[in-house]
Scaffold this motif. Structure first.
Motif, mmCIF file in Angstrom:
data_model
loop_
_atom_site.group_PDB
_atom_site.id
_atom_site.type_symbol
_atom_site.label_atom_id
_atom_site.label_comp_id
_atom_site.label_asym_id
_atom_site.label_seq_id
_atom_site.Cartn_x
_atom_site.Cartn_y
_atom_site.Cartn_z
ATOM 1 N N GLU A 1 4.875 51.071 18.107
ATOM 2 C CA GLU A 1 6.073 51.914 18.122
ATOM 3 C C GLU A 1 7.357 51.115 18.366
ATOM 4 N N GLU A 2 7.223 49.842 18.752
ATOM 5 C CA GLU A 2 8.400 49.099 19.208
ATOM 6 C C GLU A 2 9.227 48.561 18.048
ATOM 7 N N THR A 3 10.505 48.339 18.319
ATOM 8 C CA THR A 3 11.329 47.631 17.338
ATOM 9 C C THR A 3 11.331 46.152 17.703
ATOM 10 N N GLY A 4 11.766 45.330 16.760
ATOM 11 C CA GLY A 4 11.874 43.903 17.031
ATOM 12 C C GLY A 4 10.541 43.200 17.153
ATOM 13 N N GLN A 5 9.552 43.686 16.393
ATOM 14 C CA GLN A 5 8.227 43.090 16.535
ATOM 15 C C GLN A 5 8.129 41.684 15.976
ATOM 16 N N ASP A 6 8.924 41.402 14.929
ATOM 17 C CA ASP A 6 8.873 40.040 14.377
ATOM 18 C C ASP A 6 9.230 39.034 15.454
ATOM 19 N N LYS A 7 10.282 39.387 16.232
ATOM 20 C CA LYS A 7 10.707 38.471 17.298
ATOM 21 C C LYS A 7 9.634 38.382 18.367
ATOM 22 N N TYR A 8 9.023 39.527 18.642
ATOM 23 C CA TYR A 8 7.965 39.556 19.654
ATOM 24 C C TYR A 8 6.854 38.585 19.295
ATOM 25 N N TYR A 9 6.389 38.666 18.038
ATOM 26 C CA TYR A 9 5.267 37.796 17.654
ATOM 27 C C TYR A 9 5.702 36.335 17.564
ATOM 28 N N THR A 10 6.956 36.116 17.124
ATOM 29 C CA THR A 10 7.449 34.737 17.082
ATOM 30 C C THR A 10 7.406 34.122 18.473
ATOM 31 N N LEU A 11 7.945 34.875 19.446
ATOM 32 C CA LEU A 11 7.975 34.352 20.809
ATOM 33 C C LEU A 11 6.575 34.189 21.370
ATOM 34 N N LEU A 12 5.691 35.140 21.007
ATOM 35 C CA LEU A 12 4.323 35.057 21.511
ATOM 36 C C LEU A 12 3.644 33.774 21.024
ATOM 37 N N LEU A 13 3.835 33.482 19.723
ATOM 38 C CA LEU A 13 3.217 32.256 19.201
ATOM 39 C C LEU A 13 3.870 31.015 19.791
ATOM 40 N N LEU A 14 5.195 31.077 20.039
ATOM 41 C CA LEU A 14 5.877 29.927 20.649
ATOM 42 C C LEU A 14 5.337 29.663 22.045
ATOM 43 N N MET A 15 5.100 30.752 22.770
ATOM 44 C CA MET A 15 4.582 30.618 24.125
ATOM 45 C C MET A 15 3.201 29.971 24.096
ATOM 46 N N LEU B 1 -4.105 32.325 14.698
ATOM 47 C CA LEU B 1 -4.759 32.051 15.977
ATOM 48 C C LEU B 1 -6.243 31.760 15.795
ATOM 49 N N ALA B 2 -6.855 32.372 14.787
ATOM 50 C CA ALA B 2 -8.271 32.094 14.534
ATOM 51 C C ALA B 2 -8.452 30.649 14.088
ATOM 52 N N VAL B 3 -7.529 30.175 13.230
ATOM 53 C CA VAL B 3 -7.595 28.771 12.804
ATOM 54 C C VAL B 3 -7.437 27.859 14.009
ATOM 55 N N THR B 4 -6.465 28.211 14.892
ATOM 56 C CA THR B 4 -6.271 27.412 16.097
ATOM 57 C C THR B 4 -7.538 27.413 16.944
ATOM 58 N N ALA B 5 -8.157 28.608 17.061
ATOM 59 C CA ALA B 5 -9.375 28.705 17.868
ATOM 60 C C ALA B 5 -10.462 27.810 17.287
ATOM 61 N N GLN C 1 -7.364 14.911 13.496
ATOM 62 C CA GLN C 1 -5.997 15.419 13.575
ATOM 63 C C GLN C 1 -5.861 16.612 14.510
ATOM 64 N N SER C 2 -6.987 17.077 15.072
ATOM 65 C CA SER C 2 -6.952 18.379 15.737
ATOM 66 C C SER C 2 -5.956 18.482 16.896
ATOM 67 N N PRO C 3 -5.763 17.453 17.764
ATOM 68 C CA PRO C 3 -4.800 17.670 18.852
ATOM 69 C C PRO C 3 -3.412 18.022 18.329
ATOM 70 N N ALA C 4 -3.003 17.378 17.228
ATOM 71 C CA ALA C 4 -1.694 17.704 16.675
ATOM 72 C C ALA C 4 -1.716 19.073 16.019
ATOM 73 N N LEU C 5 -2.823 19.371 15.306
ATOM 74 C CA LEU C 5 -2.877 20.637 14.573
ATOM 75 C C LEU C 5 -2.916 21.833 15.503
ATOM 76 N N ILE C 6 -3.567 21.670 16.676
ATOM 77 C CA ILE C 6 -3.653 22.794 17.613
ATOM 78 C C ILE C 6 -2.258 23.220 18.053
ATOM 79 N N VAL C 7 -1.363 22.242 18.213
ATOM 80 C CA VAL C 7 0.002 22.592 18.594
ATOM 81 C C VAL C 7 0.805 23.013 17.368
ATOM 82 N N ALA C 8 0.562 22.354 16.233
ATOM 83 C CA ALA C 8 1.401 22.595 15.055
ATOM 84 C C ALA C 8 1.120 23.949 14.410
ATOM 85 N N THR C 9 -0.152 24.379 14.416
ATOM 86 C CA THR C 9 -0.480 25.613 13.703
ATOM 87 C C THR C 9 0.256 26.825 14.269
ATOM 88 N N PRO C 10 0.172 27.105 15.586
ATOM 89 C CA PRO C 10 0.939 28.260 16.080
ATOM 90 C C PRO C 10 2.442 28.072 15.961
#
Lengths: 528, 114
Positions: A116-130, A45-49, A10-19
């Motif tokens: 120190e930044e605001t909006g970090q939840d969005k930052y990490y969401t976008l980072l994982l989406l990328m 990300l460790a699971v993905t790795a 299942q790994s090809p699907a899981l690699i995309v699905a996990t992040p």
């Protein structure tokens, strides 16, 4: 069947699905606190790795791994099977490994860098989406799916480039990139539509098996040119590189490093199209674009180093250095393509072509590590001093010892000095390109020397020099940033000390994947 | 001839869109240009799947006869969704640029401090 086998299947699907799952859970987990969320993202990300390396161990043993989304048999409607295929070969998994290393380093680095930044939840969401988009781009075996992941990557990365919205230049760079990448992606879609209209298939392997010298016509030429133009634009190859230094330079450092991976995923698209999609017709003169790739590579290299010379912004200078490095990959792989597509020269009698490809592909991972490390160092300097202009920096080595050492490692690696990894791949490129035409090798070496000179200048003006009162009590970068830089630096040294090991385990299967496209094409149709 | 009109429209839309992006100096108009290119590409996909005198590819209660090809329609739907996201993001970037520079004229952007 034990659990590892199931995971592997299942790994090809899981690699995309996990992040992807992680991305949408991030805002929820973010409510639980700062540390909980960051640990959650690192675990994701460790699971993905883990999954990537599990899949890699299977792919490197010679298999091509496919994963089917949708139907396995023909529908009543028509005799085609409606489905999306993920097809993973040596090159795909090689790129996936780069992506996972870069995104892990970026997330560990962000822990302190974005505190120190605001909006970090969005930052990490976008980072994982990328990250999701990049994994999708390299693992998919479907051309339209490739387009979708391309757009996911570019939308997420544009939003992240403009993350510091209070900086006008950052927003401008993001808009610039957005317009360019959207138009590029639309032309990718247009050429996919051309190919679909002619061959009634979207699967890369199926399309490749239908594009034969007999069927080759104007439509194929047109879509090849559109695909390559759009993807080289997104990969930042000259003459369409103008968005790249701005985007790299204005984004937060932790994003710049993932952007390096995103441009390389587009580069993967270029290679996949040249070698696999048009693999059957590679010897038709209009398709053999080897020399064009070589020349574009050289131009990119020269523009990169010349423009880097006059930059005074730390990160923008490194961005132009990254541009120069992209040229080496194109030079190496282009040389290989020139030989491969020439019917008079066989690959067997020209071992240097294979060597050039090895150099070019090996340089992809080396560039990701070297340039990534330099961006992280630039980010650490900015974090400590809040200053990005080289004119105002100086003497910070006194207070930032580890960062200085990391910069030195990155400097030596990026300019190809022996104990580091950059040397290994650049030597492979020099040696082999020399046999195609000595002038190419001379220009490549010249660019490398200039890069060294520029980086030494930066080292002197930013880290050495007299004390500056403003920077009297700056402190060393926080631990998480040092750990992220340390991971990349140790990988650089490891790759530099054991290049044979890396070439044989990682690079060889990737090169084999693009020089023997038939195995990719025939895997699906079962040898017909 | 009549069957080729959609393809001519596609070409015209892509060229108009490109010209708008390259020559217009207003950021909003550039966004509109990108949007026109996108509509052109979507129209091309739809036209690819259309057959003359065909009906929508829905099996239940189908009146019979030939059906147009469903796959390009699925592709177009995906592409439209992506297009909306791109459009929204581009416009929000334009808003930020306007807040910084108080202008949408591309010639007056740039310069200034960081």
């Amino acid at each position: 069947m034990n659990i590892l086998d199931i995971l592997l299947q299942q790994s090809p699907a899981l690699i995309v699905a996990t992040p992807l799952l992680g991305a949408f859970l991030t805002p929820l987990i973010g409510k639980l606190g700062y540390n909980v969320r960051n640990i959650f993202i690192i675990i994701i990300l460790a699971v993905t790795a883990f999954l990537v390396f599990l899949l890699a161990s299977d792919v490197f043993s010679g298999n091509i791994h496919t994963y089917v989304f949708g139907g396995t048999t023909s529908t009543v409607l028509s005799n085609t099977v409606i489905r999306i295929l993920f097809e993973v070969d040596g090159l795909s998994i090689f790129m996936a490994i780069i992506t996972v290393i870069l995104s892990l380093a970026a997330v560990i680095y962000s822990w302190a860098f974005m505190r120190e930044e605001t909006g970090q939840d969005k930052y990490y969401t976008l980072l994982l989406l990328m990250t999701t988009g990049m994994f999708g781009m390299v693992l998919t075996g479907d051309l339209f799916n490739f387009f979708v992941f391309l757009e996911i990557t570019s939308i997420a990365s544009c939003a992240l480039i403009a993350f510091w919205t209070h900086k006008a230049k950052a927003v401008e760079a993001a808009f610039n990139y957005m317009v360019i990448s959207t138009i590029g992606a639309l032309f990718v879609l247009l050429s996919i539509a051309f190919l679909y209209g002619k061959y009634d298939a979207l699967n890369i392997a199926k399309l490749a098996s239908r594009i034969t010298p007999v069927s080759f016509s104007f439509i194929d030429k047109l879509s090849l040119i559109l695909l390559l133009a759009a993807l080289t634009m997104k990969a930042g190859i000259a003459p369409m590189h103008m968005w790249l230094p701005d985007a790299y330079g204005r984004a937060p450092a932790s994003i710049s490093i993932i952007l390096v991976g995103a441009t390389q995923a587009s580069l993967y698209g270029v290679f996949r199209i040249c070698f696999t999609l048009y693999g059957n017709v590679i010897q038709i003169p209009e398709v053999s674009l080897g020399w064009i790739m070589v020349i574009l590579g050289l131009i990119t290299m020269l523009i990169g180093v010349f423009m880097a010379m006059i930059q005074i912004d730390f990160k923008k200078l490194i961005a132009y250095g990254a541009l120069a490095e992209l040229g080496y990959m194109f030079l190496g792989v282009g040389t290989g393509l020139t030989i491969l597509s020439n019917p008079q020269l066989s690959l067997a009698s020209n071992s240097f072509a294979l060597q050039a490809m090895k150099g070019g592909i090996f340089h992809i991972i080396n560039d990701a590590l070297d340039v990534g490390l330099l961006f992280l160092v630039a980010g650490a300097v900015y974090y400590a001093t809040k200053e990005s202009s080289l004119n105002n920096l100086g003497g910070i080595a006194r207070n930032m010892k580890y960062t200085t050492v990391f910069f030195l490692i990155g400097l030596l690696a990026v300019s190809g000095i022996p104990p580091m990894n950059g040397f290994a791949s650049k030597l492979l490129i020099y040696e082999s390109v020399y046999q195609l035409n000595p002038i190419l090798a001379i220009i490549a070496i010249l660019a490398s020397i200039m890069l060294l000179a520029i980086m030494v200048k930066v080292f002197y003006s930013a880290f050495l020099g007299p004390k500056i009162d403003r920077f009297q009590d700056i402190r060393e970068a926080p631990k998480s940033m040092l750990i992220a830089m340390g991971i990349l630096a140790s990988l650089i040294i490891f790759f530099g000390l054991f290049p044979d090991l890396i070439v044989n385990t990682l690079v060889e299967p990737a090169v084999k994947a693009i020089t023997h496209p038939t195995s990719y094409i025939l895997w699906l149709t079962g040898g017909v | 001839m009549i069957a080729n009109i959609p393809f001519l429209a596609v070409m015209a839309m892509i060229i108009i869109g490109l010209a708008t992006v390259v020559f217009k100096r207003n950021l909003i108009k550039m966004v509109i240009g990108v949007s026109i290119i996108e509509s052109g590409v979507n129209l091309f996909l739809i036209t690819l799947g259309y057959r003359e005198h065909s009906v929508a590819p829905i099996y239940t209660a189908s009146p019979g006869g030939i059906m147009s090809y469903p796959v390009p329609q699925a592709l177009t739907l995906t592409s439209i969704v992506i297009g909306v996201a791109v459009l929204a993001l581009m416009l929000s970037l334009v808003i930020y640029i306007y807040r910084h520079y108080k202008t949408l004229d591309i010639r007056k952007l740039g310069g200034g401090e960081e």
